[in-house]
Design a protein around this motif. Structure first.
Motif, mmCIF file in Angstrom:
data_model
loop_
_atom_site.group_PDB
_atom_site.id
_atom_site.type_symbol
_atom_site.label_atom_id
_atom_site.label_comp_id
_atom_site.label_asym_id
_atom_site.label_seq_id
_atom_site.Cartn_x
_atom_site.Cartn_y
_atom_site.Cartn_z
ATOM 1 N N LEU A 16 0.826 -1.206 0.000
ATOM 2 C CA LEU A 16 0.000 0.000 0.000
ATOM 3 C C LEU A 16 0.865 1.263 0.000
ATOM 4 O O LEU A 16 0.582 2.223 -0.710
ATOM 5 C CB LEU A 16 -0.899 0.012 1.240
ATOM 6 C CG LEU A 16 -2.341 -0.418 1.052
ATOM 7 C CD1 LEU A 16 -3.033 -0.498 2.399
ATOM 8 C CD2 LEU A 16 -3.075 0.516 0.140
ATOM 9 N N ALA A 20 1.031 4.125 -2.882
ATOM 10 C CA ALA A 20 0.760 5.530 -2.561
ATOM 11 C C ALA A 20 1.910 6.417 -3.021
ATOM 12 O O ALA A 20 1.691 7.506 -3.574
ATOM 13 C CB ALA A 20 0.527 5.688 -1.072
ATOM 14 N N CYS A 173 -1.754 7.649 4.558
ATOM 15 C CA CYS A 173 -1.581 6.218 4.286
ATOM 16 C C CYS A 173 -0.738 5.553 5.375
ATOM 17 O O CYS A 173 -1.044 4.440 5.808
ATOM 18 C CB CYS A 173 -0.935 6.015 2.915
ATOM 19 S SG CYS A 173 -2.036 6.387 1.550
#
Length: 185
Positions: A16, A20, A173
């Motif tokens: 992730l 990002a 994030c």
């Protein structure tokens, strides 16, 4: 079993974060000296040509002040007809008005000064300043086949909102990933 689940969660959180970071990175950036895509088209005898590429050697280089001769076709244009050109920069984001190169009555464009306003790696505006001259008896009759174009770059005071938004996105994030890890443990 718990250690294996923690590794899976960490791997997903890492994926992730990489995604990002890749999304936040600008991909259409110019660096000093990069050629800026430039097109031109002509208008004469009531007709307009299609857009054609300006050669890299005749076009602007990002952040580099310079003057070059911009060639254009003029041999088939009668000397009493008006000859015009239109320029387009940066993938057609900035297009000039029709620029009169020669009015057929003795006035010819002597110099185009293209002023590029930029900040960071983005062009924000392009303006053209035109300098004309009156032909004399010593000048060759008909239309010229080139005009001098001076590219001038002006740095705009930078308000870097994009980087700030990118930072907030990545920080969000990271905090989300930490929250997922805290809940998983």
């Amino acid at each position: 079993m718990k250690a294996n689940a923690d590794r899976v969660i960490m791997a997903r959180a890492g994926t992730l974060l990489w995604a990002a970071a890749l999304l936040a990175a600008p991909c259409d950036a110019y660096f000093r000296g990069d050629p800026v895509q430039t097109f031109k088209r002509m208008q004469y005898m009531g007709k307009r040509s299609v857009w054609s590429d300006v050669l890299v050697g005749q076009g602007p280089l990002f952040g580099v002040d310079r003057a070059v001769e911009l060639n254009y076709p003029s041999s088939e244009v009668p000397s009493q007809d008006t000859l015009k050109m239109q320029l387009s920069y940066d993938n057609e984001k900035f297009t000039s008005e029709w620029i009169t190169l020669s009015d057929g009555r003795g006035h010819q464009l002597d110099l185009i000064t293209a002023v590029f306003v930029f900040s960071g790696s983005e062009i924000h505006d392009v303006q053209h300043r035109l300098t004309y001259k009156k032909l004399t008896a010593d000048d060759a009759p008909g239309h010229r086949d080139a005009v001098t174009i001076a590219y001038h770059w002006v740095r705009e005071v930078e308000e870097d909102t994009r980087s700030a938004l990118n930072f907030l996105f990545v920080a969000g994030c990271l905090l989300s990933a930490l929250a997922v890890l805290a809940v998983a443990m």
